[in-house]
Write a protein that holds these residues in place. Structure first.
Motif, PDB file in Angstrom:
ATOM      1  N   ASP A 345       0.886  -1.140   0.047  1.00 35.74           N
ATOM      2  CA  ASP A 345       0.046   0.073  -0.083  1.00 35.74           C
ATOM      3  C   ASP A 345       0.790   1.423  -0.007  1.00 35.74           C
ATOM      4  N   SER A 346       1.826   1.286   0.693  1.00 30.26           N
ATOM      5  CA  SER A 346       2.830   2.448   0.691  1.00 30.26           C
ATOM      6  C   SER A 346       3.419   2.756  -0.711  1.00 30.26           C
ATOM      7  N   PHE A 347       3.471   1.844  -1.503  1.00 28.16           N
ATOM      8  CA  PHE A 347       4.058   2.131  -2.872  1.00 28.16           C
ATOM      9  C   PHE A 347       2.623   2.191  -3.852  1.00 28.16           C
ATOM     10  N   MET A 348       1.650   1.291  -3.769  1.00 32.21           N
ATOM     11  CA  MET A 348       0.601   1.550  -4.571  1.00 32.21           C
ATOM     12  C   MET A 348      -0.702   1.907  -3.429  1.00 32.21           C
ATOM     13  N   PRO A 349      -0.931   2.900  -3.204  1.00 36.26           N
ATOM     14  CA  PRO A 349      -2.004   3.019  -2.477  1.00 36.26           C
ATOM     15  C   PRO A 349      -3.250   2.617  -2.768  1.00 36.26           C
ATOM     16  N   GLY A 350      -4.141   1.889  -2.054  1.00 30.62           N
ATOM     17  CA  GLY A 350      -5.484   1.607  -2.321  1.00 30.62           C
ATOM     18  C   GLY A 350      -5.337   0.285  -3.144  1.00 30.62           C
ATOM     19  N   PHE A 351      -4.303  -0.185  -3.462  1.00 22.29           N
ATOM     20  CA  PHE A 351      -4.212  -1.384  -4.304  1.00 22.29           C
ATOM     21  C   PHE A 351      -3.493  -2.731  -3.241  1.00 22.29           C
ATOM     22  N   GLY A 352      -2.481  -2.104  -2.310  1.00 16.39           N
ATOM     23  CA  GLY A 352      -1.803  -3.097  -1.861  1.00 16.39           C
ATOM     24  C   GLY A 352      -2.566  -4.260  -0.726  1.00 16.39           C
ATOM     25  N   SER A 353      -3.527  -3.659   0.036  1.00 11.65           N
ATOM     26  CA  SER A 353      -4.263  -4.514   0.982  1.00 11.65           C
ATOM     27  C   SER A 353      -5.020  -5.528  -0.133  1.00 11.65           C
ATOM     28  N   LYS A 354      -5.649  -5.116  -1.352  1.00  8.64           N
ATOM     29  CA  LYS A 354      -6.472  -5.800  -1.670  1.00  8.64           C
ATOM     30  C   LYS A 354      -5.707  -6.875  -2.657  1.00  8.64           C
ATOM     31  N   PHE A 355      -4.505  -6.254  -3.091  1.00  5.74           N
ATOM     32  CA  PHE A 355      -3.945  -7.378  -3.938  1.00  5.74           C
ATOM     33  C   PHE A 355      -3.307  -8.522  -2.898  1.00  5.74           C
ATOM     34  N   VAL A 356      -2.852  -8.078  -1.732  1.00  2.00           N
ATOM     35  CA  VAL A 356      -2.017  -9.033  -0.641  1.00  2.00           C
ATOM     36  C   VAL A 356      -3.363  -9.930  -0.306  1.00  2.00           C
ATOM     37  N   ALA A 357      -4.386  -9.505  -0.058  1.00  2.00           N
ATOM     38  CA  ALA A 357      -5.544 -10.210   0.432  1.00  2.00           C
ATOM     39  C   ALA A 357      -5.966 -11.372  -0.811  1.00  2.00           C
TER      40      ALA A 357
END
Length: 490
Positions: A345-357
């Motif tokens: 998320d720190s690199f791709m805000p809004g994307f990180g949590s969803k991608f990792v999930a």
């Protein structure tokens, strides 16, 4: 409950087991003359060789099934846990146990092939089979089988389900009760379809999920490439207690690095051989080499990807020995998948949590699939394919799905604690067995190398090798009815 689990872990995961795993991996590395380096090219070649048959899966499908078990929550939440409790140096000790563990993985997987059997038109192998047939100690084999059914069917699934539910809740706000139900429905449709359906699912899901995850990690590493040398030195210095901040937790770095490394790559634990035993190959060493490579995929690639993402972005805390923090970059965040989610998320805000999930869902889902197969293999061993075993397998399927749903909604710390009990117990039983049974496995590698040097496609003959109770290989692979039936030369 939590205190009882912690007490059990303090006994099972004493320093004795940690150093036994390291020493065993080191011994097998020397005994095989570091085959994990010498035969790296051969591992990759064998990975894509071979075909499936009615009785067995292909080398790649067995590899994918084993990677399904290895690549899971441990690669995302487990790495974060190791860093939180052991500091950055824990990642180095994960690398060490992966490199050395490849030697253990070869030995246990080659043994699974040597002593495999055919039950109900399917190949079965693993620790219970080689303990009974190789060591001749029936009660020991039964103890491993029972321990595996308990661990794989009841203790370990909760860790995977809990991490899926936690990450999905963080990313999408979905209730763990709903996530648990979705997992149960999807997994149920696969496990009721048998080993071939699982092999096919693993063959498709594993390369996709691991490739996408490593690609995102590489992007983050490239963007932060200037910090990479400093982070690498932090890992090395922390691993040996040279770094002033982490010097006081050197023992924790080794302990958690090895513990989470074993949890993640499963080398020596006894699960990988169960997948290896299902493969259709002409020589046990072939699948031994393929399974050794799966340890690399798990730890050196996927775990490293997670570790570098977390450390490069500073999305981690490190606890001290007295309940405080040595490093607290993200106050109030519990260690687990959230570290990795915040890193992306720190690199791709809004994307990180969803991608990792989503990545964690795929990683953990395929691991649950592998857990089921391992539990089923041990139940088939216990009932020897008798008319009762199908009923017991069906009961175990429902029990596993219930354990998964329960795991999705319970506390993370208890889930991890129970999982550690299961892993540790299996590791103790299997490591002792493969040390005692090392001779046939090491002989198989030597035989394989000699035949390769003569330009042959190696074929194994247990009578020629002087190995007793390896009925499948008596007279050589070409004399086996399955070879004649399917005309495989794999």
């Amino acid at each position: 409950m939590g205190q009882a689990v912690d007490f059990l872990n303090s006994i099972i995961w004493s320093p004795v087991l940690v150093y036994l795993l390291l020493a065993t991996g080191l011994y097998f590395s020397f005994a095989t003359r570091f085959m994990q380096i010498r035969h790296l090219k051969e591992m990759i070649r064998l990975l894509f060789g071979g075909q499936e048959s009615e009785q067995g899966v292909s080398s790649f499908q067995a590899f994918a099934l084993a990677v399904s078990g290895r690549v899971g929550t441990g690669n995302i939440a487990g790495v974060a846990t190791a860093i939180a409790l052991g500091g950055p140096g824990a990642l180095f000790w994960m690398w060490v146990i992966a490199f050395l563990g490849a030697g253990s993985a070869f030995v246990e997987s080659a043994l699974a092939q040597i002593y495999k059997v055919e039950i109900d038109n399917q190949y079965r192998g693993g620790p219970s089979y080689y303990i009974e047939k190789g060591l001749g100690i029936k009660w020991y084999a039964v103890l491993f089988a029972v321990s595996s059914v308990v661990a794989m069917g009841f203790l370990l699934p909760g860790v995977q389900a809990n991490s899926i539910a936690s990450s999905v809740n963080t990313a999408f706000g979905l209730s763990p009760y709903i996530t648990g139900a979705i997992i149960v429905i999807l997994l149920g449709t696969i496990i009721f379809g048998g080993v071939h359906r699982m092999g096919k699912a693993a063959e498709i899901l594993v390369p996709f999920m691991a490739g996408a995850y490593i690609l995102v990690a590489l992007i983050i590493i490239v963007v932060n490439i200037a910090q990479l040398p400093a982070v690498f030195m932090l890992i090395i210095k922390s691993a040996f207690g040279v770094n002033a901040a982490f010097g006081g937790i050197l023992g924790m770095a080794i302990s958690w690095g090895v513990k989470r490394g074993i949890y993640s790559n499963e080398a020596g634990q006894g699960t990988g051989p169960m997948a290896a035993g299902a493969a259709e190959v002409s020589h046990p060493a072939k699948q031994g080499l393929v399974q050794a490579f799966s340890v690399y995929i798990d730890t050196l690639f996927v775990c490293s990807a997670t570790g570098f993402m977390i450390l490069l972005t500073g999305a981690y805390n490190v606890r001290d020995n007295v309940g405080g923090f040595i490093v607290e970059n993200i106050p109030g965040v519990e260690y687990g998948p959230a570290y990795t989610q915040m890193a992306v998320d720190s690199f791709m805000p809004g994307f990180g949590s969803k991608f990792v999930a989503i990545a964690l869902f795929l990683f953990a889902f395929t691991t649950l699939m592998a857990y089921y197969y391992y539990a089923e293999t041990c139940i088939v061993y216990l009932f020897k394919g008798g008319h009762h075993h199908k009923l017991v397998v069906n009961l175990m399927r429902f029990a596993l799905l219930a354990a998964i749903y329960y795991g999705a909604v319970r506390t993370a710390s208890l889930a991890w604690g129970l999982g550690d009990v299961g892993v540790g117990l299996m590791a103790w039983l299997n490591i002792i067995a493969i040390i005692l049974l090392r001779k046939p496995a090491l002989q198989s590698l030597k035989d394989y190398e000699e035949q390769k040097s003569q330009g042959l496609d190696p074929q194994y003959d247990s009578i020629k090798m002087g190995v007793k109770n390896a009925e499948f290989w008596e007279g050589g692979y070409k004399h086996h009815p399955d070879y004649k039936k399917h005309h495989h030369n794999v």
